[in-house]
Enzyme design. Structure first.
Site, PDB file in Angstrom:
ATOM      1  N   GLY A   1       6.911   3.823  59.159  1.00  0.00           N
ATOM      2  CA  GLY A   1       6.282   3.445  60.424  1.00  0.00           C
ATOM      3  C   GLY A   1       7.286   2.937  61.442  1.00  0.00           C
ATOM      4  N   CYS A   2       8.210   2.103  60.986  1.00  0.00           N
ATOM      5  CA  CYS A   2       9.205   1.541  61.902  1.00  0.00           C
ATOM      6  C   CYS A   2      10.161   2.611  62.408  1.00  0.00           C
ATOM      7  CB  CYS A   2       9.955   0.402  61.226  1.00  0.00           C
ATOM      8  SG  CYS A   2       8.871  -0.992  60.849  1.00  0.00           S
ATOM      9  N   THR A   3      10.478   3.589  61.564  1.00  0.00           N
ATOM     10  CA  THR A   3      11.327   4.700  61.986  1.00  0.00           C
ATOM     11  C   THR A   3      10.610   5.524  63.045  1.00  0.00           C
ATOM     12  OG1 THR A   3      12.457   4.755  59.863  1.00  0.00           O
ATOM     13  CG2 THR A   3      12.555   6.764  61.202  1.00  0.00           C
TER      14      THR A   3
END
EC number: 1.11.1.24
Length: 157
Positions: free
Chosen positions: A46-48
């Protein structure tokens, strides 16, 4: 749980280390709009996705007068690896003691798979050139967040 910021609040100033170990500061009256986004952990799916969305929108955000900084509790070395792997061209800042996240209301109670714990809440705060909160969004989704932010800021898609 830290108190959340709302439009018109003074944005807390800070100085944190970026992925190269250099100090980066946000102080009132910087003269630029700054998108400060908090994400839980570098190099996670998700953060990527969110970081790459910011990367891909960076030129248009900057041309509209917005700088972008990402903040996570990751150590500098992990941020450097993440930035290199994903070719991120905006500052990623290390907030290992989560003091800045707390000041911005982005640290608090989370629930995951039935467990409750303290952690970073995916959040985005837009700070205006005078150091005031122009927009505060908490519990945002990683996917589609940048597009929603652009709509909320009334920027061209």
């Amino acid at each position: 749980m830290a108190e959340r910021l709302v439009t018109g609040d003074d944005a807390p100033g800070f100085t944190l280390k970026d992925a190269s170990g250099k100090d980066v500061s946000l102080s009132p009256g910087s003269g630029r709009n700054t998108v400060v986004y908090f994400y839980p952990a570098a190099a996670t799916p998700g953060c990527t996705k969110e970081a790459c969305d910011f990367r891909d929108s960076l030129a248009s955000l900057q041309s509209a007068g917005y700088d972008v900084v990402g903040i996570s509790p990751d150590p500098v070395a992990k941020l450097a690896k993440f930035a290199a792997a994903e070719e991120l061209t905006f500052p990623l800042l290390s907030d290992e003691d989560h003091a800045v996240a707390e000041a911005y209301g982005a640290w608090g109670e989370k629930k995951n798979y039935g467990k409750t714990y303290q952690g970073l809440i995916r959040s985005t705060i837009v700070v205006d050139p005078d150091g005031k909160v122009a927009l505060a969004q908490y519990n945002v989704r990683a996917t589609g967040h940048v597009a929603k932010l652009r709509r909320d800021l009334k920027l061209d898609a």
